[in-house]
Design an enzyme around this catalytic site. Structure first.
Site, PDB file in Angstrom:
ATOM      1  N   CYS A 158     -12.095 -77.439  52.881  1.00 55.31           N
ATOM      2  CA  CYS A 158     -11.140 -76.356  53.907  1.00 55.31           C
ATOM      3  C   CYS A 158     -10.473 -74.872  54.283  1.00 55.31           C
ATOM      4  O   CYS A 158     -10.635 -74.262  54.927  1.00 55.31           O
ATOM      5  CB  CYS A 158     -11.175 -77.742  54.477  1.00 55.31           C
ATOM      6  SG  CYS A 158      -9.474 -77.878  53.524  1.00 55.31           S
ATOM      7  N   ASP A 171     -11.102 -80.946  47.819  1.00 60.80           N
ATOM      8  CA  ASP A 171     -10.018 -80.329  48.561  1.00 60.80           C
ATOM      9  C   ASP A 171      -8.979 -79.681  47.531  1.00 60.80           C
ATOM     10  O   ASP A 171      -8.716 -80.931  46.484  1.00 60.80           O
ATOM     11  CB  ASP A 171      -9.160 -80.967  50.110  1.00 60.80           C
ATOM     12  CG  ASP A 171      -8.304 -81.145  50.551  1.00 60.80           C
ATOM     13  OD1 ASP A 171      -7.992 -79.330  50.455  1.00 60.80           O
ATOM     14  OD2 ASP A 171      -7.418 -81.362  51.323  1.00 60.80           O
ATOM     15  N   GLN A 192     -10.266 -79.193  61.715  1.00 55.32           N
ATOM     16  CA  GLN A 192     -10.926 -79.249  60.195  1.00 55.32           C
ATOM     17  C   GLN A 192     -12.361 -80.035  59.856  1.00 55.32           C
ATOM     18  O   GLN A 192     -13.384 -78.965  60.533  1.00 55.32           O
ATOM     19  CB  GLN A 192     -10.451 -79.330  59.497  1.00 55.32           C
ATOM     20  CG  GLN A 192     -11.028 -78.880  58.096  1.00 55.32           C
ATOM     21  CD  GLN A 192     -11.600 -77.319  57.827  1.00 55.32           C
ATOM     22  OE1 GLN A 192     -10.236 -76.765  57.824  1.00 55.32           O
ATOM     23  NE2 GLN A 192     -12.507 -76.720  57.637  1.00 55.32           N
ATOM     24  N   ARG A 199     -13.591 -72.631  62.141  1.00 53.42           N
ATOM     25  CA  ARG A 199     -12.474 -73.438  63.099  1.00 53.42           C
ATOM     26  C   ARG A 199     -11.965 -72.689  64.709  1.00 53.42           C
ATOM     27  O   ARG A 199     -11.887 -73.284  65.474  1.00 53.42           O
ATOM     28  CB  ARG A 199     -11.868 -72.268  62.650  1.00 53.42           C
ATOM     29  CG  ARG A 199     -10.976 -73.958  60.722  1.00 53.42           C
ATOM     30  CD  ARG A 199     -10.946 -74.783  61.254  1.00 53.42           C
ATOM     31  NE  ARG A 199      -9.765 -75.274  61.597  1.00 53.42           N
ATOM     32  CZ  ARG A 199      -8.274 -75.491  61.241  1.00 53.42           C
ATOM     33  NH1 ARG A 199      -8.567 -75.119  59.820  1.00 53.42           N
ATOM     34  NH2 ARG A 199      -8.022 -75.400  61.883  1.00 53.42           N
ATOM     35  N   HIS A 202      -6.599 -84.010  59.525  1.00 49.66           N
ATOM     36  CA  HIS A 202      -6.699 -82.676  59.524  1.00 49.66           C
ATOM     37  C   HIS A 202      -7.933 -82.917  60.783  1.00 49.66           C
ATOM     38  O   HIS A 202      -8.731 -82.628  60.493  1.00 49.66           O
ATOM     39  CB  HIS A 202      -6.940 -81.843  58.731  1.00 49.66           C
ATOM     40  CG  HIS A 202      -6.960 -80.714  58.956  1.00 49.66           C
ATOM     41  ND1 HIS A 202      -6.207 -80.285  59.922  1.00 49.66           N
ATOM     42  CD2 HIS A 202      -7.562 -79.930  57.828  1.00 49.66           C
ATOM     43  CE1 HIS A 202      -5.931 -78.918  59.852  1.00 49.66           C
ATOM     44  NE2 HIS A 202      -6.870 -78.649  58.742  1.00 49.66           N
ATOM     45  N   ARG A 253       1.333 -78.824  63.609  1.00 49.69           N
ATOM     46  CA  ARG A 253       1.220 -79.019  62.646  1.00 49.69           C
ATOM     47  C   ARG A 253       2.597 -79.384  61.155  1.00 49.69           C
ATOM     48  O   ARG A 253       3.987 -79.033  61.583  1.00 49.69           O
ATOM     49  CB  ARG A 253       0.328 -77.747  61.349  1.00 49.69           C
ATOM     50  CG  ARG A 253       0.654 -78.055  59.937  1.00 49.69           C
ATOM     51  CD  ARG A 253      -0.260 -76.632  59.083  1.00 49.69           C
ATOM     52  NE  ARG A 253      -1.559 -77.073  58.945  1.00 49.69           N
ATOM     53  CZ  ARG A 253      -2.497 -76.199  58.799  1.00 49.69           C
ATOM     54  NH1 ARG A 253      -2.559 -75.400  57.934  1.00 49.69           N
ATOM     55  NH2 ARG A 253      -3.854 -75.798  59.259  1.00 49.69           N
TER      56      ARG A 253
HETATM   57  N1  NVA Z   1      -5.074 -81.767  52.005  1.00 54.76           N
HETATM   58  C1  NVA Z   1      -4.599 -80.427  52.214  1.00 54.76           C
HETATM   59  C2  NVA Z   1      -5.401 -79.529  53.647  1.00 54.76           C
HETATM   60  C3  NVA Z   1      -4.716 -78.212  54.191  1.00 54.76           C
HETATM   61  C4  NVA Z   1      -5.848 -77.301  55.114  1.00 54.76           C
HETATM   62  C5  NVA Z   1      -2.783 -79.735  52.209  1.00 54.76           C
HETATM   63  O1  NVA Z   1      -2.461 -81.102  53.485  1.00 54.76           O
HETATM   64  O2  NVA Z   1      -2.351 -79.296  52.558  1.00 54.76           O
HETATM   65  N1   CP Z   2      -8.094 -75.215  56.428  1.00 55.70           N
HETATM   66  C1   CP Z   2      -6.710 -75.080  56.819  1.00 55.70           C
HETATM   67  O1   CP Z   2      -6.053 -75.696  57.778  1.00 55.70           O
HETATM   68  O2   CP Z   2      -6.360 -73.412  56.678  1.00 55.70           O
HETATM   69  P1   CP Z   2      -4.583 -73.178  57.338  1.00 55.70           P
HETATM   70  O3   CP Z   2      -3.843 -74.379  56.169  1.00 55.70           O
HETATM   71  O4   CP Z   2      -4.792 -71.821  56.360  1.00 55.70           O
HETATM   72  O5   CP Z   2      -4.735 -73.479  58.239  1.00 55.70           O
END
Ligand code: NVA
Ligand code: CP
Length: 307
Positions: free
Chosen positions: A266, A226, A141, A294, A138, A111
């Site tokens: 998500c 989101d 997800q 997930r 992502h 990540r």
């Molecule tokens: N768009 C959000 C998704 C988090 C799971 C982010 O990147 O923070």
């Molecule tokens: N939806 C998701 O990826 O959540 P986290 O940021 O908690 O991993």
């Protein structure tokens, strides 16, 4: 641990487009099977003795727990690596980190911020690399979201999905999913917050931008949103609250959708911003199934990449 030093060209999952449509459908079927096995208490240790490294340069609740618990359920092991504790966090080159880690583990989940950094990591890894979220995509997800839709409503092909909000990593992954799963995607975003052209251009058969969220939600089978400010955009929060003020998924917007429409997010969610509490906290809200899936869908992904 298998001897990776002689292996070349591992299979990576950096985008939903890295798997074929057929592979994605098989993966989701296996995800539902794995869910049943877990619920009935049947052991399914297909990855006994295998190790997953989990590189997190951003925060996480769901992704970390689902990969770590998922590996344990498959009989394997996961190692959590934060930038505070690794040499990667102190500036060791991405290439060297990938070379070294992939000599020791069977799979690496990353990540991070830039998709290019993830791609560089994957190019130098001897083992499969999984995108666990970048600023661009992502895909993990979306595996859970598609599993959830199919479990509740059956095939998503030919359905209408409405994305409400930022043209961000999740929106980009929905665009890729529209291509792979053959659904229609209406994207309701404010001017200036559209998805990137490199993702949208090859998907114009399936996706359209409709700036008015009420119009975009007409007859939708699934409404998704989101956060307005993603990780790394915290200093834009106030500006974004103004830009997205008309883009909340609330009861009025859900009334535009089909009467059987599902709502997904998500998570983490901000009630009163991108979604009204009355929508996300409905008794039949599927966001909790979506979060749970997930673990099942990623276990199926790990099997696909490692077996
Ligand atoms: N768009 C959000 C998704 C988090 C799971 C982010 O990147 O923070
Ligand atoms: N939806 C998701 O990826 O959540 P986290 O940021 O908690 O991993």
């Amino acid at each position: 641990m298998t001897d990776n030093s002689a292996k070349r060209q591992p299979r990576h999952f950096l985008s939903l487009l890295d798997l074929t449509t057929e592979e994605l459908h098989r993966l989701l079927q296996r995800a539902s099977e794995l869910k049943q096995l877990l619920r009935s208490g049947e052991p399914h240790e297909s990855l006994r003795g295998r190790t997953l490294a989990m590189v997190f340069e951003k925060s996480s609740t769901r992704t970390r727990i689902s990969f770590e618990a998922g590996m344990a359920q498959l009989g394997g092991h996961a190692i959590f690596l934060s930038p505070r504790d690794t040499q990667l966090g102190r500036g060791e080159p991405i290439e060297d980190s990938a070379r070294v880690m992939s000599r020791m583990v069977d799979c690496i989940m990353v990540r991070t911020y830039h998709q290019k950094d993830l791609e560089l990591f994957a190019e130098n890894s001897l083992v499969p690399v999984i995108n666990a979220l970048t600023d661009l995509l992502h895909p993990c997800q979306l595996l859970a979201d598609m599993q959830t839709y199919i479990e509740h409503r059956g095939d998503i092909a030919g359905k209408t999905v409405t994305w409400v909000g930022d043209g961000n990593n999740m929106c980009h992954s929905y665009i890729n999913a529209a291509r792979q799963f053959d659904f229609k995607l209406n994207i309701a975003c404010p001017q200036g917050y559209e998805p990137e052209n490199q993702i949208l251009s090859p998907a114009t058969d399936h996706c359209q931008i409709i700036h008015d969220p009420m119009e975009a939600a007409q007859n939708a089978d699934l409404v998704v949103t989101d956060v307005w400010a993603s990780m790394g955009q915290e200093d834009e929060q106030t500006k974004r609250e103004l830009a997205f003020a008309n883009y909340q998924v609330n009861d009025e917007l859900m009334q535009q959708a089909d009467k059987d429409a599902l709502f997904m997010h998500c998570l983490p969610a901000h009630r009163g911003e991108e979604v009204a509490a009355s929508v996300i906290d409905r008794p039949d809200s599927v966001v909790w199934d979506e979060a749970e899936n997930r673990i099942h869908s990623q276990k199926a992904l790990l099997e696909l990449l490692l077996l």
